[in-house]
Design a protein around this motif. Structure first.
Motif, PDB file in Angstrom:
ATOM      1  N   LEU A 113       0.808  -1.212   0.000  1.00 31.63           N
ATOM      2  CA  LEU A 113       0.000   0.000   0.000  1.00 31.63           C
ATOM      3  C   LEU A 113       0.844   1.265   0.000  1.00 31.63           C
ATOM      4  O   LEU A 113       0.445   2.284  -0.562  1.00 31.63           O
ATOM      5  CB  LEU A 113      -0.939   0.004   1.205  1.00 31.63           C
ATOM      6  CG  LEU A 113      -2.133  -0.948   1.132  1.00 31.63           C
ATOM      7  CD1 LEU A 113      -2.864  -0.978   2.467  1.00 31.63           C
ATOM      8  CD2 LEU A 113      -3.094  -0.531   0.017  1.00 31.63           C
ATOM      9  N   ALA A 126       0.220   0.265  -3.982  1.00 32.49           N
ATOM     10  CA  ALA A 126      -0.290  -1.111  -4.061  1.00 32.49           C
ATOM     11  C   ALA A 126       0.220  -1.841  -5.299  1.00 32.49           C
ATOM     12  O   ALA A 126      -0.463  -2.702  -5.861  1.00 32.49           O
ATOM     13  CB  ALA A 126      -1.820  -1.138  -4.012  1.00 32.49           C
ATOM     14  N   TYR A 167      -1.950  -3.285 -10.195  1.00 37.57           N
ATOM     15  CA  TYR A 167      -2.464  -2.544  -9.037  1.00 37.57           C
ATOM     16  C   TYR A 167      -3.816  -3.141  -8.659  1.00 37.57           C
ATOM     17  O   TYR A 167      -4.814  -2.918  -9.324  1.00 37.57           O
ATOM     18  CB  TYR A 167      -2.588  -1.056  -9.372  1.00 37.57           C
ATOM     19  CG  TYR A 167      -1.274  -0.450  -9.815  1.00 37.57           C
ATOM     20  CD1 TYR A 167      -0.431   0.146  -8.903  1.00 37.57           C
ATOM     21  CD2 TYR A 167      -0.869  -0.514 -11.148  1.00 37.57           C
ATOM     22  CE1 TYR A 167       0.799   0.681  -9.298  1.00 37.57           C
ATOM     23  CE2 TYR A 167       0.348   0.002 -11.559  1.00 37.57           C
ATOM     24  CZ  TYR A 167       1.184   0.601 -10.616  1.00 37.57           C
ATOM     25  OH  TYR A 167       2.382   1.115 -11.003  1.00 37.57           O
ATOM     26  N   GLY A 207      -3.827   2.388  -3.646  1.00 33.36           N
ATOM     27  CA  GLY A 207      -2.719   2.507  -2.703  1.00 33.36           C
ATOM     28  C   GLY A 207      -2.332   3.950  -2.459  1.00 33.36           C
ATOM     29  O   GLY A 207      -3.047   4.894  -2.816  1.00 33.36           O
TER      30      GLY A 207
END
Length: 380
Positions: A206, A210, A229, A233
């Motif tokens: 994160l 991410a 992804y 994030g």
């Protein structure tokens, strides 16, 4: 007269050399030194996992995210803390519910937290205020059976202990600060420590948007793998420049804490003889690093808190008002924050101040502070 500052970072040639090495390496973003700092910090704090972040606020945010806290949840927090403690629940859509604190330590207790619990309470953020360790065991005894996660906000507490071990060990997850006001500084920066591998793994992803493959892994590859992804994030990374400074600072931490405790003991001895003043002290369950040395100005002292601050300023001594009460700030004044009475918080916020204390502080500088404490009217 030379000014006495409330705090000064303890930085020197070793930090400068560490920065030069990073610059010469050509790798200044998050990379090998961040990984080394994480490992060294985890070992020093006896933590299972450590995840470096851009600051403590982002570490608190990530802690709540990986713990599954979100909209509709309540998070009990002290109002008697820097506002970031209350902001973190707000970031995830939860409601910060303010609880009062103990008048001696300035920390949450099991009793004050219990008064603030609701049917929606999913987490508690317990602060080691000014480096004074919170009684995390008592809080977990209250919260664990209820399925409530206790997040330790150890922003100020690197080098403090709880029942003979580093603070943070007794929490499932904790957040740390390396701001210049802290004993261990990287300029800006933070750390998340946890006993859970799944939380650590998710926090690492994160903090880098991410990404399925870390930036370090991609840059080390001649043919970088494609990234994916899987969720939203954040960009909460630490740099190798900061981590290099952190590694030097971490090695110095025991010496820094010993010096601060020496200075704090000298303050406490003198303040103990001044009617109307009370100095912060170690609780029975641990030791403080005295990141902040605060004094309560009580009834019977010749001046109030504002008068004492004015007297110190007249003597070219910089002090700070006590820890803020977040519930009084405009950002939270009109919000529903639970409505618990916060009498102790308000008293401590109005009646305490933070005295100068830093590693390089000389005996003569501390004597100047003590002279004003003994007779504040002499300089007004």
């Amino acid at each position: 007269m030379t000014r006495v500052n409330v705090m000064q970072p303890w930085l020197g040639e070793e930090e400068a050399a560490a920065l030069a090495d990073v610059i010469a390496s050509g790798w200044v973003a998050q990379g090998p030194r961040v990984a080394a700092f994480e490992q060294a910090f985890a070992e020093s704090q006896q933590a299972s996992y450590a995840v470096a972040t851009s600051n403590c606020t982002t570490a608190l945010h990530l802690a709540l995210v990986v713990a599954g806290i979100g909209p509709g949840d309540d998070v009990v927090v002290p109002s008697f803390s820097f506002i970031a403690t209350a902001n973190a629940p707000t970031y995830v859509g939860a409601r910060p519910v303010f609880a009062d604190v103990d008048g001696t330590t300035g920390n949450l207790t099991a009793g004050t937290v219990e008064q603030a619990l609701t049917s929606r309470t999913r987490a508690v953020i317990a602060v080691d205020q000014g480096g004074v360790p919170v009684d995390i065991g008592a809080l977990r005894a209250l919260c664990d059976p209820r399925g409530i996660v206790v997040v330790e906000d150890a922003a100020c507490a690197a080098g403090s202990t709880y029942r003979g071990r580093p603070v943070g060990v007794e929490a499932e997850i904790a957040a740390w600060s390396f701001h210049p006001r802290k004993i261990l500084t990287t300029g800006e920066g933070g750390m998340l420590t946890t006993s859970r591998a799944d939380w650590a793994d998710r926090a690492r992803k994160l903090r880098e948007h991410a990404m399925s493959a870390s930036a370090a892994a991609r840059h080390q590859s001649v043919l970088a793998p494609p990234e994916q992804y899987d969720e939203i994030g954040f960009n909460y990374r630490m740099t190798d420049l900061q981590a290099a400074v952190g590694l030097v600072q971490l090695a110095r931490l025991p010496e820094a804490v010993a010096r601060r405790r020496e200075l704090a003991a000298a303050y406490a001895k003198e303040i103990g003889e001044i009617y109307g003043l009370r100095a912060v002290a170690d609780p029975s369950w641990g030791t403080s690093n005295f990141q902040s040395f605060w004094v309560e100005v009580g009834h019977g002292y010749p001046v109030d808190r504002e008068g004492l601050m004015a007297a110190l300023a007249a003597a070219e001594i910089s002090a700070r008002r006590g820890i803020m009460a977040a519930h009084r700030q405009p950002a939270y004044a009109d919000r529903d924050t639970g409505g618990v009475a916060l009498h102790v918080t308000e008293w401590l916020t109005d009646a305490t101040l933070i005295l100068p204390l830093f590693h390089q502080m000389s005996e003569s500088e501390q004597a100047r502070v003590i002279d004003v404490l003994r007779d504040p009217r002499s300089v007004l």
